[in-house]
Design a protein around this motif. Structure first.
Motif, PDB file in Angstrom:
ATOM      1  N   GLU A  12      21.080   3.340 114.957  1.00  0.00           N
ATOM      2  CA  GLU A  12      21.893   4.129 115.889  1.00  0.00           C
ATOM      3  C   GLU A  12      22.023   5.582 115.431  1.00  0.00           C
ATOM      4  N   MET A  13      22.160   5.794 114.132  1.00  0.00           N
ATOM      5  CA  MET A  13      22.256   7.155 113.611  1.00  0.00           C
ATOM      6  C   MET A  13      20.967   7.937 113.835  1.00  0.00           C
ATOM      7  N   VAL A  14      19.839   7.290 113.605  1.00  0.00           N
ATOM      8  CA  VAL A  14      18.561   7.965 113.797  1.00  0.00           C
ATOM      9  C   VAL A  14      18.336   8.263 115.277  1.00  0.00           C
ATOM     10  N   ARG A  15      18.684   7.342 116.145  1.00  0.00           N
ATOM     11  CA  ARG A  15      18.528   7.581 117.584  1.00  0.00           C
ATOM     12  C   ARG A  15      19.426   8.707 118.067  1.00  0.00           C
ATOM     13  N   ALA A  16      20.613   8.830 117.476  1.00  0.00           N
ATOM     14  CA  ALA A  16      21.556   9.874 117.887  1.00  0.00           C
ATOM     15  C   ALA A  16      21.156  11.243 117.375  1.00  0.00           C
ATOM     16  N   ASN A  17      20.544  11.297 116.174  1.00  0.00           N
ATOM     17  CA  ASN A  17      20.298  12.580 115.524  1.00  0.00           C
ATOM     18  C   ASN A  17      18.831  12.987 115.466  1.00  0.00           C
ATOM     19  N   GLY A  18      17.921  12.042 115.704  1.00  0.00           N
ATOM     20  CA  GLY A  18      16.505  12.382 115.638  1.00  0.00           C
ATOM     21  C   GLY A  18      15.934  12.247 114.240  1.00  0.00           C
ATOM     22  N   ALA A  19      16.678  12.735 113.228  1.00  0.00           N
ATOM     23  CA  ALA A  19      16.254  12.641 111.838  1.00  0.00           C
ATOM     24  C   ALA A  19      17.491  12.617 110.955  1.00  0.00           C
ATOM     25  N   VAL A  20      17.524  11.710 109.987  1.00  0.00           N
ATOM     26  CA  VAL A  20      18.669  11.580 109.085  1.00  0.00           C
ATOM     27  C   VAL A  20      18.137  11.332 107.677  1.00  0.00           C
ATOM     28  N   SER A  21      18.731  11.988 106.674  1.00  0.00           N
ATOM     29  CA  SER A  21      18.301  11.808 105.290  1.00  0.00           C
ATOM     30  C   SER A  21      18.810  10.483 104.746  1.00  0.00           C
ATOM     31  N   LEU A  22      18.116   9.969 103.727  1.00  0.00           N
ATOM     32  CA  LEU A  22      18.568   8.748 103.058  1.00  0.00           C
ATOM     33  C   LEU A  22      19.942   8.946 102.433  1.00  0.00           C
ATOM     34  N   ARG A  23      20.177  10.133 101.914  1.00  0.00           N
ATOM     35  CA  ARG A  23      21.472  10.431 101.313  1.00  0.00           C
ATOM     36  C   ARG A  23      22.588  10.290 102.331  1.00  0.00           C
ATOM     37  N   GLU A  24      22.376  10.822 103.530  1.00  0.00           N
ATOM     38  CA  GLU A  24      23.400  10.754 104.570  1.00  0.00           C
ATOM     39  C   GLU A  24      23.582   9.323 105.066  1.00  0.00           C
ATOM     40  N   LEU A  25      22.476   8.605 105.227  1.00  0.00           N
ATOM     41  CA  LEU A  25      22.564   7.208 105.658  1.00  0.00           C
ATOM     42  C   LEU A  25      23.355   6.375 104.655  1.00  0.00           C
ATOM     43  N   ALA A  26      23.074   6.587 103.371  1.00  0.00           N
ATOM     44  CA  ALA A  26      23.780   5.835 102.340  1.00  0.00           C
ATOM     45  C   ALA A  26      25.274   6.140 102.355  1.00  0.00           C
ATOM     46  N   ARG A  27      25.617   7.384 102.616  1.00  0.00           N
ATOM     47  CA  ARG A  27      27.029   7.760 102.659  1.00  0.00           C
ATOM     48  C   ARG A  27      27.746   7.080 103.817  1.00  0.00           C
ATOM     49  N   VAL A  28      27.114   7.063 104.987  1.00  0.00           N
ATOM     50  CA  VAL A  28      27.759   6.507 106.173  1.00  0.00           C
ATOM     51  C   VAL A  28      27.895   4.988 106.085  1.00  0.00           C
ATOM     52  N   VAL A  29      26.839   4.307 105.629  1.00  0.00           N
ATOM     53  CA  VAL A  29      26.907   2.838 105.554  1.00  0.00           C
ATOM     54  C   VAL A  29      27.522   2.356 104.246  1.00  0.00           C
ATOM     55  N   GLN A  30      27.861   3.304 103.375  1.00  0.00           N
ATOM     56  CA  GLN A  30      28.575   3.003 102.131  1.00  0.00           C
ATOM     57  C   GLN A  30      27.811   2.033 101.232  1.00  0.00           C
ATOM     58  N   THR A  31      26.574   2.408 100.950  1.00  0.00           N
ATOM     59  CA  THR A  31      25.753   1.629 100.036  1.00  0.00           C
ATOM     60  C   THR A  31      24.858   2.578  99.262  1.00  0.00           C
ATOM     61  N   GLU A  33      21.262   4.462  97.939  1.00  0.00           N
ATOM     62  CA  GLU A  33      20.047   4.940  98.593  1.00  0.00           C
ATOM     63  C   GLU A  33      18.910   3.942  98.430  1.00  0.00           C
ATOM     64  N   VAL A  34      18.911   3.186  97.335  1.00  0.00           N
ATOM     65  CA  VAL A  34      17.883   2.153  97.136  1.00  0.00           C
ATOM     66  C   VAL A  34      17.968   1.103  98.243  1.00  0.00           C
ATOM     67  N   THR A  35      19.187   0.670  98.566  1.00  0.00           N
ATOM     68  CA  THR A  35      19.380  -0.325  99.631  1.00  0.00           C
ATOM     69  C   THR A  35      18.995   0.258 100.982  1.00  0.00           C
ATOM     70  N   VAL A  36      19.400   1.502 101.226  1.00  0.00           N
ATOM     71  CA  VAL A  36      19.067   2.144 102.503  1.00  0.00           C
ATOM     72  C   VAL A  36      17.562   2.295 102.643  1.00  0.00           C
ATOM     73  N   VAL A  40      15.382   0.965 105.718  1.00  0.00           N
ATOM     74  CA  VAL A  40      14.520   1.843 106.506  1.00  0.00           C
ATOM     75  C   VAL A  40      13.093   1.318 106.531  1.00  0.00           C
ATOM     76  N   ARG A  41      12.647   0.810 105.394  1.00  0.00           N
ATOM     77  CA  ARG A  41      11.298   0.247 105.324  1.00  0.00           C
ATOM     78  C   ARG A  41      11.164  -0.954 106.272  1.00  0.00           C
ATOM     79  N   ALA A  42      12.214  -1.778 106.341  1.00  0.00           N
ATOM     80  CA  ALA A  42      12.186  -2.943 107.227  1.00  0.00           C
ATOM     81  C   ALA A  42      12.175  -2.518 108.688  1.00  0.00           C
ATOM     82  N   LEU A  43      12.963  -1.495 109.026  1.00  0.00           N
ATOM     83  CA  LEU A  43      13.002  -1.001 110.407  1.00  0.00           C
ATOM     84  C   LEU A  43      11.685  -0.344 110.795  1.00  0.00           C
TER      85      LEU A  43
END
Length: 316
Positions: A12-31, A33-36, A40-43
């Motif tokens: 949902e974040m990528v669809r809303a923003n077009g591009a999102v860094s791993l750092r930002e994704l990790a911050r939002v989902v609270q996990t 960067e390795v997990t994120v 991302v690889r699975a998606l």
């Protein structure tokens, strides 16, 4: 949070923003960067998004432009650090142009403290940030308002810039590569940015690490026209961003790296008291008769220091 929930939120974040860094994704989902990165690889394997240079983008090669509300919440610490450092390259009494964008808006807030400036801009947000600065004159272009980024675009904006001469331009964009330079996703915005560049003797690009290596549809500033890049330090795992910095430095772009904590680093910053003579726009850097000088020309050891600094980022 379960893996399925994390991945849905990431998507949902990528669809809303077009591009999102791993750092930002990790911050939002609270996990971590390795997990994120694993999510991302699975998606990506499902064809729902693409991995790109330390982040995730919409599938299809070119990222689309996101609106101001989404951009304003992305990489905020990095943009603040970049703006802090970029403001040091502006001297009292200068005339400059500042393009549209959330990073240039941050820069404008700092320019309000520099006396005697004349700032030409097509951005309502930049003008608003400077509206109450007592000793800064703001000149707005004409044009048609583009609501998604609060910028004036179109033939009116471009025509109002004809015949303008300033010392330097500060621009942002959607992506930056050594191959194509700065680019954006909107044709009208790209056209106005090119007009801003034509008015300036030097071009300073403000781009956080998430934009390094990202290519979007419309080129605004070719690499050989960029005088300096002000960016933040890429994460340890982001080898692609460090490689892109090296490629930009190899093409003569001066690199200034700011710390995301707000402590600025990078190449030497000119003191405001020691005003430099700046050539008026003519042939660009790298062309015969150019009035612009690279760091290596001003200081024979400067180019080697830049390359060594960027190389250190790659070895981290």
């Amino acid at each position: 949070m379960f893996a399925a929930e994390r991945r849905q939120l990431i998507l949902e974040m990528v669809r809303a923003n077009g591009a999102v860094s791993l750092r930002e994704l990790a911050r939002v989902v609270q996990t971590s960067e390795v997990t994120v990165r694993r999510d991302v690889r699975a998606l990506e394997a499902e064809g729902l998004l693409d991995r790109r240079h330390g982040g995730a983008v919409l599938p299809g090669g070119f990222t689309r432009e996101s609106g101001f509300p989404q951009k304003s919440h992305l990489a905020t610490a990095e943009k603040t650090a970049i703006a802090d450092l970029a403001a040091n390259f502006v001297e009292e009494g200068e005339a400059i142009v500042v393009g549209a964008g959330t990073t240039t808006q941050e820069l404008a807030r700092r320019l309000a403290r520099i006396p005697g400036l004349t700032v030409v801009t097509n951005s309502l947000l930049v003008a608003q940030a400077l509206a109450h600065a007592n000793r800064v004159e703001v000149v707005m272009t004409g044009g048609t308002l583009r609501g998604s980024n609060y910028a004036l675009v179109g033939s009116g904006a471009e025509q109002s810039l004809q015949g303008l001469r300033v010392s330097r331009a500060f621009l942002s964009g959607s992506g930056l590569t050594a191959e194509r330079g700065l680019s954006t996703s909107n044709m009208l915005s790209a056209s106005v940015d090119r007009a801003l560049v034509q008015a300036a003797a030097e071009v300073v690009v403000l781009a956080d690490h998430t934009k390094l290596g990202t290519d979007t549809m419309f080129q605004t500033v070719p690499t050989d026209v960029i005088t300096r890049l002000v960016t933040d330090e890429p994460p340890v795992h982001d080898d692609r961003a460090a490689t892109e910095l090296q490629a930009l430095a190899d093409q003569g772009v001066q690199i200034a790296v700011a710390g995301a904590s707000g402590n600025s680093g990078g190449d030497s910053v000119p003191p405001r008291q020691a005003r430099r003579d700046v050539a008026l726009p003519g042939p660009r850097r790298g062309q015969p008769g150019s009035g612009l000088r690279t760091a290596a020309m001003l200081d024979p050891s400067g180019g080697e220091r830049e390359r060594a600094r960027v190389a250190n980022l790659r070895r981290r």
